[in-house]
Each structure stands twice: as structure tokens, then as C-alpha cells.
Design a protein around this motif. Structure first.
Motif, PDB file in Angstrom:
ATOM      1  N   SER A   1      -0.624   7.708  -0.205  1.00 49.83           N
ATOM      2  CA  SER A   1      -0.786   6.499   0.571  1.00 49.83           C
ATOM      3  C   SER A   1      -2.220   6.561   0.716  1.00 49.83           C
ATOM      4  N   GLY A   2      -3.724   5.755   0.960  1.00 48.48           N
ATOM      5  CA  GLY A   2      -4.955   5.727   0.703  1.00 48.48           C
ATOM      6  C   GLY A   2      -5.596   7.432   1.126  1.00 48.48           C
ATOM      7  N   GLY A   3      -4.043   8.325   2.216  1.00 52.52           N
ATOM      8  CA  GLY A   3      -5.121   9.429   2.579  1.00 52.52           C
ATOM      9  C   GLY A   3      -4.971  10.819   1.328  1.00 52.52           C
TER      10      GLY A   3
ATOM     11  N   VAL B   1       3.886   8.037 -12.418  1.00 51.74           N
ATOM     12  CA  VAL B   1       3.237   7.123 -11.836  1.00 51.74           C
ATOM     13  C   VAL B   1       2.154   7.797 -11.658  1.00 51.74           C
ATOM     14  N   GLU B   2       0.758   6.467 -11.721  1.00 50.85           N
ATOM     15  CA  GLU B   2      -0.296   6.008 -11.795  1.00 50.85           C
ATOM     16  C   GLU B   2      -0.314   5.989 -10.434  1.00 50.85           C
ATOM     17  N   PRO B   3      -0.333   6.385  -8.901  1.00 56.07           N
ATOM     18  CA  PRO B   3      -0.432   5.801  -7.965  1.00 56.07           C
ATOM     19  C   PRO B   3      -1.361   4.619  -7.476  1.00 56.07           C
TER      20      PRO B   3
ATOM     21  N   PRO C   1      -5.305  15.266  -1.210  1.00 52.10           N
ATOM     22  CA  PRO C   1      -6.072  14.440  -1.462  1.00 52.10           C
ATOM     23  C   PRO C   1      -5.679  13.410  -1.712  1.00 52.10           C
ATOM     24  N   ARG C   2      -5.947  12.251  -1.171  1.00 51.26           N
ATOM     25  CA  ARG C   2      -5.200  11.492  -2.472  1.00 51.26           C
ATOM     26  C   ARG C   2      -6.651  11.103  -3.890  1.00 51.26           C
TER      27      ARG C   2
ATOM     28  N   GLN D   1       0.544  -0.906   0.061  1.00 50.70           N
ATOM     29  CA  GLN D   1      -0.235   0.222   0.049  1.00 50.70           C
ATOM     30  C   GLN D   1       0.540   1.500   0.329  1.00 50.70           C
ATOM     31  N   GLY D   2       0.508   2.215  -1.060  1.00 54.33           N
ATOM     32  CA  GLY D   2       1.500   3.255  -1.108  1.00 54.33           C
ATOM     33  C   GLY D   2       2.525   3.010  -1.983  1.00 54.33           C
ATOM     34  N   GLY D   3       3.411   4.329  -1.911  1.00 54.93           N
ATOM     35  CA  GLY D   3       4.979   4.614  -2.184  1.00 54.93           C
ATOM     36  C   GLY D   3       5.286   5.484  -2.511  1.00 54.93           C
TER      37      GLY D   3
END
Length: 262
Positions: free
Chosen positions: A112-114, A260-262, A187-188, A29-31
Motif C-alpha cells: 500500500s502507500g505506507g 513486481v515493481e509496485p 516501509p513502502r 491503490q496497492g495490491g
């Protein structure tokens, strides 16, 4: 997640002074991404027995590890820790107070997710695309805003501007410059994709005026980082008056693009 990375030296006979890396936590998760553009020193020396590629590899490796292993540490603090770690690796052998001690521009991003946290120091660029297609550049433009007369000689730059108030800042041996970086958190949900570029790749927009930042981002999304670097090289080669057109001595510069496309 889509990730594409290209980094190419300006001269095949010389080591690449850029660094690029993408870190992915074991949890999946994340990067994070790290892009550094090593500052080519003048012929007068740096007070250091190590090369610029040595420095960018050390700092880049430290930042790739720190941004992944310490997800709760802000990027500015991670940069400060990375600079300190790298300085300690050669403090005993080198004059780290020299204005041209090995140094680099920096782009850091961690998602991250957030949220998506970013940091930009000096003249590399970060482009962020929102879900509606809007592309926003995040830049540290202090160097570009300086009067041309103040950049007349290396000696003048080093004594009055480099890592000085009223001038511009790079990551060298002083961790306090991390506090000078352009930073923020998005915001993600507002980030669909992003691209980090050293100024050698950003020439497509900044020097050759092939399009604006939105156009450049679209070019990379559709054709990839390799195509952007190839196009920059073709433009440089076709420019018979490189010094006058580019406003700099290098016909070709190290060029790095991370998409990057996260």
C-alpha cells in the motif's frame, strides 16, 4: 506498476501444482501477490479425493480475494482464513488429518502507500530490492536446516517432521500453521521491486549456483521471469546426473516467478 508472471509445469503431461496470482484493488491503490507451490505426494495416497492442483487453486483463489478485500487483516490471519475456507470445501469427503492431505508452500505480499507486508511459509522465496539496489531474501529455512538423515524416507518425514515442532510447516488443513510463517512489514519507501519464486525456479541459485540472490534478481529484472525459467530448464536438461546433482528425484520441477515493481 510493472508486473510479470510465469508459471510452468515440470512435465507438460502433468498438471502444474503451483499457483500464482496478483490482486489489484478496484480503488487502484496497492495490491497483493500470492505464490503457492503444491507439495507432490508420494504414491501411497493422501486420504483426499482431490488433487494437489485442486487444492492450490482453491487456496490461491481464496488468498487472492482475502488479501485484497480485507486490507486491514494481517497476512497470517488471511492465510489462516484461507486454509479454513479450503478445508471446509472438502472436509466431508476427505481425511484432512492425513499427513499428506493436499498442501503447499506459501508466499504472500501486500503493498500500500505506507508499507509492504510479507509472509513466507516453507521453501519458496521472496526477494526484495531496495532503492539503492540491495536485494534481501526473505526465507523460511527450517526445511533446509534439517539433517539429511532425517529426510531419508517419506514415512520418516511424515511421522517426525512434516507440520511438527522441530520440523517444517506447510499450508494444509490446519489454520494454526499460519502462525509459524515468517512475517514482517517494510516501509513502502524501502521497496523498489520484489520477486516471489517457487523452489523450482530458485534452483538457479540454490542448486545450480549460477549466482546469488542478488544475481538472480538482476537476471529477472533485465531478462524477465520467462528467461529465468528457460535457463533453469536448460540447466536441468544438461545435467545428465540430475539425481546426484539436484539431490532430489525430479529432473524438472514446476517453476513459478512473479516480478513486481509496485
Amino acid at each position: 506498476m510493472r508486473t510479470e508472471l510465469v508459471s510452468e509445469p515440470g512435465d507438460p503431461a502433468r498438471p502444474n501444482e503451483d499457483f500464482a496470482g496478483v490482486g489489484l484493488p478496484a480503488c487502484g491503490q496497492g495490491g497483493s501477490l500470492v505464490v503457492l507451490d503444491g507439495v507432490t505426494p508420494p504414491s501411497g495416497g493422501t486420504g483426499c479425493v482431490h488433487s494437489v492442483p485442486w487444492y492450490t487453486a482453491r487456496l490461491g483463489g481464496a488468498l487472492t480475494e482475502l488479501t485484497v478485500s480485507l486490507p486491514d487483516v494481517p497476512l497470517a490471519e488471511a492465510l489462516a482464513r484461507g486454509i479454513t475456507r479450503t478445508a471446509e470445501a472438502h472436509r466431508a469427503t476427505c481425511d484432512l488429518s492425513h499427513p499428506r492431505t493436499p498442501q503447499a508452500t506459501v508466499v504472500l505480499v501486500r503493498w500500500s502507500g505506507g508499507g509492504v507486508e510479507y509472509l513466507v511459509l516453507s521453501d519458496s522465496a521472496l526477494l526484495v530490492e531496495s532503492p539503492d539496489g540491495t536485494v534481501t531474501p526473505y526465507l523460511d529455512d527450517r526445511l533446509s536446516r534439517l539433517p539429511r538423515a532425517s529426510l531419508a524416507t517419506d514415512a520418516l518425514i511424515d511421522t517426525t517432521l512434516r507440520n511438527k515442532e522441530g520440523g517444517f510447516f506447510t499450508a494444509a488443513a490446519d489454520p494454526s500453521v499460519a502462525g509459524r510463517a515468517v512475517t514482517g512489514v517494510l516501509p513502502r519507501a524501502e521497496v523498489r521491486a520484489l520477486a516471489a519464486l517457487t523452489d523450482g525456479a530458485a534452483r538457479w541459485t540454490e542448486k545450480f549456483r549460477e549466482g546469488d540472490w542478488t544475481d538472480l534478481f538482476g537476471f529477472v529484472r533485465k531478462q524477465g521471469p520467462r528467461a529465468l525459467v528457460d535457463r533453469v530448464r536448460a540447466l536441468e536438461t544438461a545435467d545428465a546426473q540430475a539425481r546426484a546433482h539436484l539431490g532430489r528425484s525430479k529432473t524438472h520441477d514446476d517453476a513459478t516467478v512473479v516480478y513486481v515493481e509496485p
